[in-house]
Design a protein around this motif. Structure first.
Motif, short mmCIF file in Angstrom:
data_model
loop_
_atom_site.label_atom_id
_atom_site.label_comp_id
_atom_site.label_asym_id
_atom_site.label_seq_id
_atom_site.Cartn_x
_atom_site.Cartn_y
_atom_site.Cartn_z
N GLY A 60 0.80 -1.23 0.00
CA GLY A 60 0.00 0.00 0.00
C GLY A 60 0.83 1.27 0.00
O GLY A 60 0.37 2.32 -0.46
N LEU A 64 0.84 4.34 -3.00
CA LEU A 64 0.80 5.79 -2.83
C LEU A 64 1.95 6.46 -3.59
O LEU A 64 1.75 7.48 -4.27
CB LEU A 64 0.87 6.16 -1.34
N THR A 85 -3.35 9.44 11.05
CA THR A 85 -3.35 8.30 10.13
C THR A 85 -2.06 7.53 10.32
O THR A 85 -1.22 7.91 11.13
CB THR A 85 -3.47 8.78 8.66
N ALA A 88 2.55 5.87 6.57
CA ALA A 88 2.75 5.72 5.12
C ALA A 88 2.04 6.80 4.32
O ALA A 88 2.54 7.23 3.27
CB ALA A 88 2.27 4.34 4.67
N THR A 89 0.88 7.27 4.80
CA THR A 89 0.12 8.28 4.07
C THR A 89 0.97 9.51 3.78
O THR A 89 0.90 10.09 2.69
CB THR A 89 -1.11 8.73 4.89
N ASP A 163 -6.41 7.40 -0.05
CA ASP A 163 -5.67 6.32 0.62
C ASP A 163 -6.71 5.40 1.26
O ASP A 163 -7.18 5.63 2.38
CB ASP A 163 -4.70 6.88 1.66
N ALA A 165 -6.33 2.21 2.10
CA ALA A 165 -5.69 1.00 2.66
C ALA A 165 -6.63 0.34 3.67
O ALA A 165 -6.63 -0.88 3.82
CB ALA A 165 -4.37 1.37 3.34
N GLN A 166 -7.44 1.15 4.35
CA GLN A 166 -8.37 0.61 5.35
C GLN A 166 -9.80 0.57 4.83
O GLN A 166 -10.61 -0.19 5.35
CB GLN A 166 -8.29 1.46 6.63
C1 LIG Z 1 -1.62 0.01 6.04
C2 LIG Z 1 -1.70 1.40 5.55
C3 LIG Z 1 -0.85 1.88 4.53
C4 LIG Z 1 0.33 1.13 4.00
O1 LIG Z 1 0.10 -0.12 3.52
P1 LIG Z 1 1.30 -1.21 3.40
O2 LIG Z 1 0.74 -2.27 2.53
O3 LIG Z 1 1.58 -1.68 4.79
O4 LIG Z 1 2.47 -0.53 2.79
C5 LIG Z 1 -1.07 3.16 4.05
N1 LIG Z 1 -2.04 3.93 4.56
C6 LIG Z 1 -2.86 3.53 5.55
C7 LIG Z 1 -3.93 4.44 6.03
C8 LIG Z 1 -2.71 2.24 6.09
O5 LIG Z 1 -3.52 1.84 7.08
#
Ligand SMILES: *Cc1c(COP(=O)(O)O)cnc(C)c1O
Length: 371
Positions: A60, A64, A85, A88-89, A163, A165-166
């Protein structure tokens, strides 16, 4: 007696035979990188969320980064990000030499506050930066306030990178998260609502040009000739084995999202008189990546944490330090009025065990301890 925070074992038991067959098929085929399962999974993702292009990648965070690269974001550009957050964001922004500008979140949804977004855009300009994109996050599985964010993004010429991811698969006023914004990214980290058995991610867009750029950047900046790379890219692919696992998991994902609603409703019914429970605006369906309550104080949260621990119930704090206060991010710009909501939530939130296979009896035990 302890219980898992997220019970991946119960899900595996449900589809184990299918997984064994799918994995064996990949081993028989021997096409471990960009095998047929990757292409099939990408097609299924598009059918699921409605995005024209789905591009699988390694995780994830790369998703990004690839989004920012495709948008041509560079040094001197600003990208607006929420402070409450996962790292990674924001991390991906300085990674490509652009500047993250931190924006506060709303106390009810924990998602990006558009008034703070406006102040962040003005602050970026005041600092001589060019605002180029905004990354709303669908925190804990709830879609960001896109109806409010979209007009501000349009007025200011900002691209929207969701984003998700969740929140991939969540519903937003008849739209599915994955097909909102210019680009959506997600993660298939095992603990996410749709997770694989390792790292994985994906990028979604309706824009043909952006999709072609992302496809190139994820494979070393490839051009039409394999050994004439046209741009500086990265190596970010989803393994065929992970795609094979994800095909089986995507098949039960809609049912799991339904089950998550029931679990969340039981929690809220049992805890609302005692704690702040999640607020889901009308017309939205969360994927419940986390079920997060708010205590009245930091001290009360410590008490809840301790009582749960004594009862063998795992809890987690997402997130104990907002990004703008973390060592690596402290020097970056932010809403000049401060980020009081992010600061406050970091002290009072606590997440409870949450997954589609959490039975009512086990949940009663959680609630009893937490109360
Ligand atoms: C988990 C997560 C990511 C990153 O995902 P990875 O696959 O672990 O690199 C990015 N943004 C949010 C909000 C996350 O929860």
């Amino acid at each position: 007696m302890t219980m898992p925070f997220i019970d991946l074992g119960a899900q595996q038991a449900r589809i184990r035979a299918k997984l064994d067959t799918a994995i064996a098929k990949v081993l028989d085929e021997g096409s471990y990188i960009m095998g047929p399962e990757v292409k099939l999974f990408e097609e299924q993702l598009s059918a699921f969320c409605g995005a024209k292009h789905s591009l699988a990648c390694a995780n994830g965070t790369d998703a990004l980064s690839l989004a920012l690269m495709a948008l041509g974001i560079k040094a001197g550009d600003a990208v607006l990000v929420p402070s409450f957050t996962f790292a990674a964001t924001a991390e991906v922004v300085p990674f490509i030499n652009a500047t993250p500008v931190f924006v506060d979140v709303r106390p009810d949804t924990f998602n990006m506050d558009v008034e703070s977004l406006k102040r962040g855009i003005a602050e970026a300009k005041r600092l001589g930066l060019t605002p180029k994109a905004v990354i709303p996050v669908d925190l804990f599985g709830l879609a960001a306030d896109f109806d409010a964010i979209e007009p501000i993004a349009r007025e200011n010429g900002l691209a929207i990178i969701d984003d998700a991811a969740q929140g991939f698969g969540a519903a937003y006023h008849g739209r599915t998260v994955g097909a909102i914004g210019d680009i959506t990214t997600t993660s298939f980290f095992p603990a996410k609502p749709l997770g694989c058995y390792g790292d994985g991610g994906a990028i979604f867009t309706n824009d043909d040009r952006l999709a072609a750029l992302i496809d190139s950047y994820r494979i070393h900046g490839k051009g039409s000739h394999k050994y004439d790379n046209e741009r500086i890219g990265m190596n970010s692919r989803l393994d065929t084995l992970q795609a094979a696992v994800l095909i089986e998991k995507l098949a039960i994902f809609p049912d799991e999202i339904e089950e998550r609603q029931k679990v969340a409703q039981r929690y809220s019914a049992g805890l609302a008189d005692r704690y702040g429970v999640p607020f889901i605006p009308d017309g939205l369906v969360s994927t419940w990546a986390q079920y997060t309550i708010k205590t009245k104080s930091e001290a009360e949260r410590a008490q809840v944490q301790e009582k749960a621990k004594q009862a063998g119930i795992p809890t987690a704090i997402y997130y104990p330090i907002p990004l703008h206060a973390q060592t690596a991010f402290r020097e970056f710009p932010r809403d000049p009025q401060g980020l009081p909501v992010s600061d406050d939530l970091a002290k009072r939130v606590i997440s409870l065990p949450m997954h589609p296979y959490l039975g009512a009896q086990v949940q009663d035990r959680v609630m009893e301890a937490v109360r």
